[in-house]
Design an enzyme around this catalytic site. Structure first.
Site, mmCIF file in Angstrom:
data_model
loop_
_atom_site.group_PDB
_atom_site.id
_atom_site.type_symbol
_atom_site.label_atom_id
_atom_site.label_comp_id
_atom_site.label_asym_id
_atom_site.label_seq_id
_atom_site.Cartn_x
_atom_site.Cartn_y
_atom_site.Cartn_z
ATOM 1 N N ASN A 89 47.682 -9.403 6.431
ATOM 2 C CA ASN A 89 46.552 -8.685 5.849
ATOM 3 C C ASN A 89 45.599 -9.659 5.141
ATOM 4 O O ASN A 89 45.878 -10.847 5.005
ATOM 5 C CB ASN A 89 47.046 -7.603 4.892
ATOM 6 N N HIS A 119 54.812 -30.302 -6.685
ATOM 7 C CA HIS A 119 54.479 -31.614 -7.237
ATOM 8 C C HIS A 119 55.675 -32.120 -8.043
ATOM 9 O O HIS A 119 56.503 -31.329 -8.511
ATOM 10 C CB HIS A 119 53.234 -31.531 -8.127
ATOM 11 N N ARG A 182 64.421 -10.068 -7.803
ATOM 12 C CA ARG A 182 65.856 -9.770 -7.844
ATOM 13 C C ARG A 182 66.136 -8.579 -6.939
ATOM 14 O O ARG A 182 65.286 -7.691 -6.762
ATOM 15 C CB ARG A 182 66.303 -9.495 -9.271
#
Length: 189
Positions: A89, A119, A182
C-alpha cells in the site's frame, strides 16, 4: 567495486565501513534507486507500468500479480525479492540493503517501514553500517505504520497489528501488537 560484490558483502552481513569502497558503491546504487522511485512517484502509472518500474528498481522480474500503490521509496532497491500476489500500500519505505524477502500473498499496509541497516553504537564508528535481512513468510499481513527492524523474520500467516514495532522474530500464525511487538494470540484456520 561492482554491485554484485556489494550485494554479496551485504548478504553476508559484512559491516559497511564509512568511506570504504563498499560504502561508496552503496551510495552510488542508492542514487539509481532514488531516480527510479522518483519516476514511480511522479504521477499516475498503470499497474503494468508500476511493475515495470519495480522490476527496474529490483533488477528482477516482478510477477503480474504484484500490486503497489505509490508513493513508495527504497533507498537501494537491488536487494528486494517479491513473491506472487504481494500488495504494497501507499507510503511504504524499504531500506533494503540488508535484504528484504516478501513471500507469496503478503499484504503490506500504508506507511510500513522495513529497515535492514543499523548504524554502529560506538560514537567513533557511528557511520559504519551493519546489514541484516528482513524476511516475510507467506500470507503475512503488516498493518498500517508497522516498523520491522533489521534481522527479523515474520512467519507464515502472521499478522502484525497497525503501529507495531517488530524487534524480534514473529512465529508463524501469530498476531503481534505493540512496541515492541508481542504475541497476543495464535491463529487457527
Amino acid at each position: 567495486m561492482e554491485l554484485d560484490d556489494l550485494i554479496t558483502a551485504l548478504n553476508a552481513g559484512q559491516t559497511i565501513t564509512a568511506g570504504s569502497p563498499l560504502h561508496e558503491a552503496m551510495h552510488h546504487a542508492s542514487q539509481a534507486a532514488l531516480r527510479i522511485t522518483g519516476e514511480l512517484n511522479s504521477g499516475y502509472h498503470e499497474p503494468a507500468e508500476v511493475r515495470e518500474l519495480l522490476a527496474r528498481l529490483t533488477g528482477k522480474p516482478v510477477d503480474e500479480s504484484v500490486a503497489l500503490f505509490p508513493p513508495f521509496s527504497a533507498d537501494f532497491g537491488r536487494n528486494i525479492t517479491l513473491g506472487k500476489r504481494v500488495f504494497i500500500n501507499s507510503g511504504c519505505r524499504f531500506q533494503d540493503q540488508g535484504g528484504i524477502s516478501i513471500g507469496d500473498g503478503c499484504l503490506i499496509g500504508h506507511n510500513a517501514v522495513l529497515a535492514t541497516l543499523n548504524h554502529d553504537l560506538s560514537p567513533s564508528r557511528r557511520a559504519d553500517m551493519h546489514p541484516a535481512p528482513v524476511t516475510l513468510g507467506r500470507n503475512v499481513w503488516l498493518g498500517s505504520n508497522v516498523t520491522v527492524l533489521p534481522g527479523v523474520t515474520i512467519g507464515d500467516d502472521a499478522v502484525v497489528a497497525a503501529g507495531a514495532v517488530v524487534t524480534k522474530d514473529v512465529p508463524a500464525r501469530s498476531v503481534v501488537v505493540g512496541s515492541p511487538a508481542r504475541v497476543i494470540r495464535t491463529l487457527e484456520d
